[in-house]
Design an enzyme around this catalytic site. Sequence first.
Site, PDB file in Angstrom:
ATOM      1  N   CYS A  47      67.064  -0.174  71.036  1.00 18.75           N
ATOM      2  CA  CYS A  47      65.480   0.480  72.159  1.00 18.75           C
ATOM      3  C   CYS A  47      65.811  -0.982  72.801  1.00 18.75           C
ATOM      4  O   CYS A  47      66.083  -0.478  73.929  1.00 18.75           O
ATOM      5  CB  CYS A  47      64.352   1.443  71.705  1.00 18.75           C
ATOM      6  SG  CYS A  47      63.714   0.807  70.735  1.00 18.75           S
TER       7      CYS A  47
ATOM      8  N   HIS B  30      58.639   0.286  75.935  1.00 20.68           N
ATOM      9  CA  HIS B  30      58.534  -0.375  75.561  1.00 20.68           C
ATOM     10  C   HIS B  30      58.351  -1.456  76.645  1.00 20.68           C
ATOM     11  O   HIS B  30      58.736  -1.502  77.838  1.00 20.68           O
ATOM     12  CB  HIS B  30      60.009  -1.138  74.312  1.00 20.68           C
ATOM     13  CG  HIS B  30      59.986  -0.675  73.275  1.00 20.68           C
ATOM     14  ND1 HIS B  30      58.616  -0.068  72.579  1.00 20.68           N
ATOM     15  CD2 HIS B  30      61.762  -0.161  72.294  1.00 20.68           C
ATOM     16  CE1 HIS B  30      59.226   0.568  71.277  1.00 20.68           C
ATOM     17  NE2 HIS B  30      60.251   0.162  70.983  1.00 20.68           N
TER      18      HIS B  30
END
Length: 346
Positions: A134, A246
């Site tokens: 990710c 994130h």
Amino acid sequence: MGYKIAVVGATGNVGHEMMNILAEREFPADEVFAVASRKSLGREVSYGDSTLKCHDLEQFDFSGMDFCLMSAGSTVAKTWAPKIGAMGAIVIDNSSCWRYDAEVPLIVPEVNADTLADYMARNDRRNIIANPNCSTAQMVVALKPLHDAFKIKRVVVSTYQSVSGAGKEGLDELWNQTKGIFVTDAPEPKKFTKQIAFNVIPHIDVFMEDGYTKEEWKMMAETKKILDPKIKLTATCVRVPVFVGHSEAINIECEEEITADAAREVMREAPGLLVVDKREDGGYVTPIECVGDFATFVSRIREDITVDNGLAFWCVSDNLRKGAALNTVQIAETLVNRGLMQKKAA
């Protein structure tokens, strides 16, 4: 006539997002099947306005599937991806199992979709395509236009990764510790090595002999495979008390002269990127604003005055989407849209 898709790991966070994104983006599917472990047999999961009952992975017949979107961990992927691929379905796997296999393409469609044509033309392909980590996925979307225009030679990145990257246990631990601090005593850490509530932890995945963690190594290895093997990259990966999204502080050094204005211009034209870069209070994107969005956001673009041809910027994305589920669906879309995927006969 549409495609038949099995989502393996449909009850997990990423599997749930895969189902949502297939419906939201109106993927041309005739049938979608939710597949999970035997303990989830019959459990209901949502797909658009419909509700699907989970099938048992051990008993499910994959022979009629066109695609298998898999987010069930490396152990399941190692055993099942080759079996499903041998039945003719294209397996797009979200685990780390196949990312570093030289015979398996590692794809971020905005960056290296052209790799898929060569792979699909091969008679010896295993029908497995890997989805990157990710933190890597969002970063290379931002790096790609800069590399094309200015030739990146070195990257220094510090990540601020949400607890959803550690699964449901990570989400639960942040919630329970935060609640416990205000109500009772905070529970002891179980999923993370230290308290995550009101704290940051400079440790994601296991430590390696050179002092880097496996998460940091993944970013190095995957960037080379996806973007350019000549790029040098060093990473520090940090878990932060954020539920979803994130963030990354990225510093690059280029071979060609680069300015903030020139970088901003090429990034604004790049697929998958949204530039939100106002030099004022609130003129940037934070994880809260990116949740549920398909884009990777870039802010705080500025020249690095300590090095020639250097640039620093801030990058934010929904890790459950672009970092996992969305990228997986986009790979399938690319195969369909480029005419690389033929439907199986009914």
